[in-house]
Design an enzyme around this catalytic site. Structure first.
Site, PDB file in Angstrom:
ATOM      1  N   GLU A 131     -10.230  29.663  65.785  1.00  0.00           N
ATOM      2  CA  GLU A 131     -10.435  29.409  67.221  1.00  0.00           C
ATOM      3  C   GLU A 131      -9.329  29.978  68.122  1.00  0.00           C
ATOM      4  O   GLU A 131      -8.787  29.300  68.994  1.00  0.00           O
ATOM      5  CB  GLU A 131     -10.583  27.898  67.449  1.00  0.00           C
ATOM      6  CG  GLU A 131     -11.749  27.316  66.686  1.00  0.00           C
ATOM      7  CD  GLU A 131     -11.876  25.797  66.798  1.00  0.00           C
ATOM      8  OE1 GLU A 131     -11.210  25.190  67.658  1.00  0.00           O
ATOM      9  OE2 GLU A 131     -12.635  25.230  66.003  1.00  0.00           O
ATOM     10  N   GLU A 238     -19.715  25.996  59.955  1.00  0.00           N
ATOM     11  CA  GLU A 238     -19.600  24.581  60.371  1.00  0.00           C
ATOM     12  C   GLU A 238     -20.920  24.098  60.988  1.00  0.00           C
ATOM     13  O   GLU A 238     -20.965  23.469  62.021  1.00  0.00           O
ATOM     14  CB  GLU A 238     -18.442  24.418  61.363  1.00  0.00           C
ATOM     15  CG  GLU A 238     -17.117  24.936  60.839  1.00  0.00           C
ATOM     16  CD  GLU A 238     -15.944  24.632  61.739  1.00  0.00           C
ATOM     17  OE1 GLU A 238     -16.101  23.854  62.695  1.00  0.00           O
ATOM     18  OE2 GLU A 238     -14.843  25.169  61.496  1.00  0.00           O
TER      19      GLU A 238
HETATM   20  O1  G3I Z   1      -5.892  10.916  59.043  1.00  0.00           O
HETATM   21  C1  G3I Z   1      -5.609  10.214  60.288  1.00  0.00           C
HETATM   22  C2  G3I Z   1      -5.489   8.720  60.024  1.00  0.00           C
HETATM   23  O2  G3I Z   1      -4.341   8.491  59.207  1.00  0.00           O
HETATM   24  C3  G3I Z   1      -5.320   7.990  61.371  1.00  0.00           C
HETATM   25  O3  G3I Z   1      -5.317   6.598  61.146  1.00  0.00           O
HETATM   26  C4  G3I Z   1      -6.491   8.350  62.278  1.00  0.00           C
HETATM   27  C5  G3I Z   1      -6.275   7.719  63.636  1.00  0.00           C
HETATM   28  O4  G3I Z   1      -7.251   8.233  64.504  1.00  0.00           O
HETATM   29  O5  G3I Z   1      -6.555   9.786  62.468  1.00  0.00           O
HETATM   30  C6  G3I Z   1      -6.774  10.456  61.227  1.00  0.00           C
HETATM   31  O6  G3I Z   1      -6.813  11.854  61.469  1.00  0.00           O
HETATM   32  C7  G3I Z   1      -8.043  12.268  62.056  1.00  0.00           C
HETATM   33  C8  G3I Z   1      -8.627  13.381  61.167  1.00  0.00           C
HETATM   34  O7  G3I Z   1      -9.827  13.935  61.757  1.00  0.00           O
HETATM   35  C9  G3I Z   1      -8.986  12.830  59.786  1.00  0.00           C
HETATM   36  O8  G3I Z   1      -9.992  11.870  59.928  1.00  0.00           O
HETATM   37  C10 G3I Z   1      -7.732  12.886  63.421  1.00  0.00           C
HETATM   38  O9  G3I Z   1      -7.322  11.830  64.287  1.00  0.00           O
HETATM   39  C11 G3I Z   1      -8.994  13.533  63.990  1.00  0.00           C
HETATM   40  O10 G3I Z   1      -8.656  14.228  65.197  1.00  0.00           O
HETATM   41  C12 G3I Z   1      -9.506  14.578  62.998  1.00  0.00           C
HETATM   42  O11 G3I Z   1     -10.701  15.105  63.537  1.00  0.00           O
HETATM   43  C13 G3I Z   1     -11.102  16.328  62.904  1.00  0.00           C
HETATM   44  C14 G3I Z   1     -11.012  17.470  63.934  1.00  0.00           C
HETATM   45  O12 G3I Z   1     -11.486  18.680  63.336  1.00  0.00           O
HETATM   46  C15 G3I Z   1      -9.590  17.704  64.390  1.00  0.00           C
HETATM   47  O13 G3I Z   1      -8.827  18.140  63.294  1.00  0.00           O
HETATM   48  C16 G3I Z   1     -12.557  16.178  62.456  1.00  0.00           C
HETATM   49  O14 G3I Z   1     -12.632  15.209  61.405  1.00  0.00           O
HETATM   50  C17 G3I Z   1     -13.079  17.513  61.938  1.00  0.00           C
HETATM   51  O15 G3I Z   1     -14.472  17.422  61.664  1.00  0.00           O
HETATM   52  C18 G3I Z   1     -12.879  18.586  63.008  1.00  0.00           C
HETATM   53  O16 G3I Z   1     -13.298  19.798  62.480  1.00  0.00           O
HETATM   54  C19 G3I Z   1     -13.135  20.935  63.367  1.00  0.00           C
HETATM   55  C20 G3I Z   1     -12.752  22.131  62.523  1.00  0.00           C
HETATM   56  O17 G3I Z   1     -11.567  21.837  61.812  1.00  0.00           O
HETATM   57  C21 G3I Z   1     -12.605  23.366  63.399  1.00  0.00           C
HETATM   58  N1  G3I Z   1     -13.841  23.614  64.174  1.00  0.00           N
HETATM   59  C22 G3I Z   1     -14.257  22.463  64.974  1.00  0.00           C
HETATM   60  C23 G3I Z   1     -14.467  21.255  64.081  1.00  0.00           C
HETATM   61  C24 G3I Z   1     -14.963  20.077  64.880  1.00  0.00           C
HETATM   62  O18 G3I Z   1     -13.976  19.694  65.801  1.00  0.00           O
END
Ligand code: G3I
Length: 342
Positions: A131, A238
């Protein structure tokens, strides 16, 4: 047994994360192994997760996922080495100031080489940069700490570092909405620049976060043809089809919204007419993928089933979405039957 993986000539995958033995049910593990031949690690291979503090790597979850992949002969995809989101702040700072280009590149080199060497010969390919293309306007790249410290050439530099770390590893560029004409044009320019200035790039990932009734088939076909003309393999990395309303196209994870109205589909039982429309959209997509199967190396769904989809919490937290082929009980939806009929 009929499976997505055996039905199509390209790889068909999903996302999983964490420890499959602890974080997934028997039904979920069975669904993963029965239907898919690869998976992308949803979050645990992002730099924030792998090296939250400089020099302290946490490979626990990816190692569990690799063991699961090896046990079940699934291919594992690395996502993602360089992304402006889920990236640790320490990468860009030195003594309270913004670090200089050489410092950030040295840190990126340590990160990329440590991670890629660990999974050499085990992961089948890496999303090297995710991205980087800007969503609007004329500028090619989105503003980020990477453009601010390393500059506009950070994408090429990342591909150079990845190739140096593992010359045998297939390398990908991954982004959302790059089927759309504006971002597609910018992406073509970036891909040509990588091909010219970096030693290797193998494929481009069109993420495929599309919306019910709004799947841009003509743009997707044009993108497949134009990217393939560069000599790259095309991947849909995705894939999901959102059945709930959202103001934002694309998948900029920082673009969240406040809850508005509760919709008919935003409930545990999705109305049959919506599931039928979703099935039609997915079938049309896979007819296109089959038409260009010589150019497409992989199609990955972003999630294992509806209950594991990121779209239950984006752009509005706590919704009940129905974006994938399997429901929350791991049962095939009409969309699965429609895709298997292609
Ligand atoms: O692991 C921590 C946990 O310890 C904590 O308690 C919790 C509190 O909110 O957060 C957890 O981390 C989260 C992580 O997912 C794991 O669940 C993050 O907050 C959350 O922001 C993260 O969201 C992910 C997002 O990317 C940001 O990284 C989504 O699951 C994931 O599906 C999404 O995937 C992205 C691709 O990587 C790139 N393209 C877009 C796609 C959708 O956004």
């Amino acid at each position: 047994m009929a499976s997505l993986a055996s039905h199509f000539p390209f790889l068909v995958g999903c996302t999983i994360d964490g420890d499959p033995a602890k974080n997934y049910s028997d039904a979920e593990r069975k669904l993963t192994v029965d239907q898919f031949n690869c998976f992308t690690v949803e979050n645990s291979l992002k730099s924030q997760s792998l090296q939250p503090i400089e020099g302290q790597f946490d490979f626990a979850r990816p190692d569990k996922l690799l063991a699961f992949a090896e046990e079940h002969k699934l291919k594992m995809i690395g996502h993602c080495l360089v992304w402006h989101h889920q990236c640790p702040d320490w990468l860009f700072h030195r003594g309270g100031e913004l670090a200089d280009c050489e410092t950030v590149l040295a840190r990126l080199n340590t990160h990329i080489s440590t991670v890629m060497k660990r999974y050499k010969g085990k992961i089948i390919g890496w999303d090297v940069v995710n991205e980087a293309i800007s969503d609007g306007g004329d500028q090619q790249l989105r503003r980020s700490k990477f453009t601010e410290t390393v500059g506009e050439n950070f994408v090429v530099e990342a591909f150079k570092l990845a190739h140096a770390a593992d010359p045998d590893m297939p390398l990908y560029y991954n982004d959302y909405s790059i089927e759309q004409p504006g971002k597609r044009k910018k992406t073509i320019e970036l891909l040509k620049q990588i091909q010219k200035d970096a030693p290797r790039i193998d494929a481009v990932g069109i993420q495929g976060h599309w919306m019910l009734g709004g799947v841009p088939l003509a743009a997707i076909e044009a993108a497949i043809l134009e990217y393939a003309k560069l000599g790259l393999k095309v991947m849909i990395t995705e894939l999901d089809i959102d059945v709930l309303r959202r103001d934002k196209e694309g998948a900029d994870v920082s673009a969240t919204q406040n809850a508005t109205t509760r919709e008919a589909a935003n409930q545990l039982v999705c109305p049959p007419e919506i599931l039928k429309r979703q099935a039609d959209d997915y079938a049309a997509l896979f007819r296109l993928f089959r038409k260009h199967q010589d150019k497409i190396s992989r199609v990955t769904f972003w999630g294992l089933h509806d209950g594991r989809s990121w779209l239950n919490n984006w752009p509005i937290k706590g919704r009940i979405n129905h974006a994938l082929l399997f429901d929350r009980n791991c049962q095939p939806k009409p969309a699965y039957d429609a895709v298997m009929g292609v």
